[in-house]
Design a protein around this motif. Structure first.
Motif, short mmCIF file in Angstrom:
data_model
loop_
_atom_site.label_atom_id
_atom_site.label_comp_id
_atom_site.label_asym_id
_atom_site.label_seq_id
_atom_site.Cartn_x
_atom_site.Cartn_y
_atom_site.Cartn_z
N MET A 1 56.14 34.03 39.39
CA MET A 1 54.98 33.72 40.03
C MET A 1 54.06 32.71 39.28
O MET A 1 53.89 32.92 37.88
N ASP A 2 53.82 31.51 39.99
CA ASP A 2 53.26 30.30 39.07
C ASP A 2 51.86 30.72 38.87
O ASP A 2 51.26 31.47 39.51
N GLN A 3 51.28 29.78 38.08
CA GLN A 3 49.71 30.04 37.57
C GLN A 3 48.72 29.88 38.60
O GLN A 3 47.82 30.77 38.88
N GLN A 4 49.16 28.76 39.58
CA GLN A 4 48.21 28.59 40.45
C GLN A 4 48.05 29.88 41.70
O GLN A 4 47.09 30.20 41.94
N SER A 5 49.43 30.35 41.84
CA SER A 5 49.44 31.57 42.84
C SER A 5 48.52 32.65 42.22
O SER A 5 47.88 33.51 42.84
N ARG A 6 48.98 32.71 40.78
CA ARG A 6 48.27 34.01 40.27
C ARG A 6 46.59 33.86 40.31
O ARG A 6 45.94 34.88 40.66
N GLU A 7 46.18 32.74 40.03
CA GLU A 7 44.74 32.50 40.21
C GLU A 7 44.12 32.60 41.41
O GLU A 7 42.92 33.13 41.65
N HIS A 8 44.98 32.09 42.37
CA HIS A 8 44.38 32.23 43.99
C HIS A 8 44.31 33.66 44.17
O HIS A 8 43.49 34.25 44.74
N PHE A 9 45.71 34.48 43.91
CA PHE A 9 45.29 35.97 43.93
C PHE A 9 44.30 36.49 43.51
O PHE A 9 43.46 37.29 43.99
N ASP A 10 44.18 36.20 42.20
CA ASP A 10 42.95 36.77 41.30
C ASP A 10 41.72 36.84 41.91
O ASP A 10 40.54 37.33 41.98
N LEU A 11 41.34 35.32 42.47
CA LEU A 11 40.10 34.77 43.04
C LEU A 11 39.72 35.94 44.39
O LEU A 11 38.62 36.45 44.53
N HIS A 12 40.85 36.02 45.17
CA HIS A 12 40.53 37.07 46.19
C HIS A 12 40.38 38.50 45.74
O HIS A 12 39.52 39.25 46.09
N LEU A 13 40.97 38.87 44.59
CA LEU A 13 40.84 40.39 43.86
C LEU A 13 39.48 40.54 43.61
O LEU A 13 38.76 41.38 43.81
N GLU A 14 39.08 39.43 42.71
CA GLU A 14 37.52 39.57 42.35
C GLU A 14 36.59 39.49 43.72
O GLU A 14 35.37 40.20 43.58
N ALA A 15 36.86 38.97 44.69
CA ALA A 15 36.12 38.94 45.85
C ALA A 15 35.95 40.33 46.62
O ALA A 15 34.98 40.95 46.94
N VAL A 16 37.26 40.90 46.51
CA VAL A 16 37.41 42.28 47.05
C VAL A 16 36.44 43.41 46.10
O VAL A 16 35.76 44.16 46.43
N LEU A 17 36.63 43.33 44.71
CA LEU A 17 36.04 44.06 43.96
C LEU A 17 34.39 43.95 43.94
O LEU A 17 33.91 44.89 43.97
N ALA A 18 33.96 42.65 44.23
CA ALA A 18 32.62 42.66 44.39
C ALA A 18 31.89 43.17 45.62
O ALA A 18 30.59 43.49 45.65
N LYS A 19 32.71 43.37 46.74
CA LYS A 19 32.29 43.69 48.09
C LYS A 19 32.47 45.37 48.05
O LYS A 19 32.20 45.96 48.87
N LEU A 20 32.95 46.15 46.91
CA LEU A 20 33.48 47.37 47.12
C LEU A 20 31.96 48.28 47.08
O LEU A 20 31.06 47.58 46.02
N PRO A 21 31.74 49.25 47.52
CA PRO A 21 30.60 49.90 47.39
C PRO A 21 30.23 50.41 46.04
O PRO A 21 31.37 50.53 45.06
#
Length: 131
Positions: free
Chosen positions: A1-21
């Motif tokens: 997996m390239d760095q750009q794909s990894r960073e893109h995924f991690d941004l979405h992961l952070e967004a999910v974590l921020a919205k968890l109860p």
């Protein structure tokens, strides 16, 4: 997996974590979550998988429901999240990853593995929609 794909995924992961109860976020502070591109070849073989992209996440440890004061020492708990597996489960639209689908798959994976920490079976998790 390239760095750009990894960073893109991690941004979405952070967004999910921020919205968890808050209660879920508090539980995640007690069980470390490790994010990796994919499981090791040894783990793929150990689990009898045919393709490393079949695995989105994994809980390791002893579920809380199986612990005892009289039992042996408990190894550290951990939740592993695998980017490739989650991406392979995400819907694509016009050749691009659907951001909403990616976030939903990340959320389901986190809740699924956290459910195992609390002793839930695959059947229990399927009933809740986290299968």
């Amino acid at each position: 997996m390239d760095q750009q794909s990894r960073e893109h995924f991690d941004l979405h992961l952070e967004a999910v974590l921020a919205k968890l109860p808050e209660t879920i976020a508090t539980l995640l502070n007690k069980v470390p979550m490790i994010v990796e591109d994919y499981p090791s070849d040894a783990l793929v073989r150990q689990l009898g998988l045919h393709n490393r992209r079949q695995l989105c996440g994994l809980y390791t440890g002893i579920p809380l429901t199986n612990r005892s004061i009289e039992g042996p020492p408990v190894p550290s708990d951990a939740i592993q999240i695998f980017r490739e597996g989650i991406l392979s489960q995400t819907r694509y639209v016009n050749g691009q990853i659907n951001a909403e689908g990616l976030r939903e798959q990340i959320r389901i994976t986190i809740l699924h593995e956290l459910g195992h920490h609390f002793g839930m079976t695959e059947e229990d998790l399927d009933e809740l929609g986290y299968g």
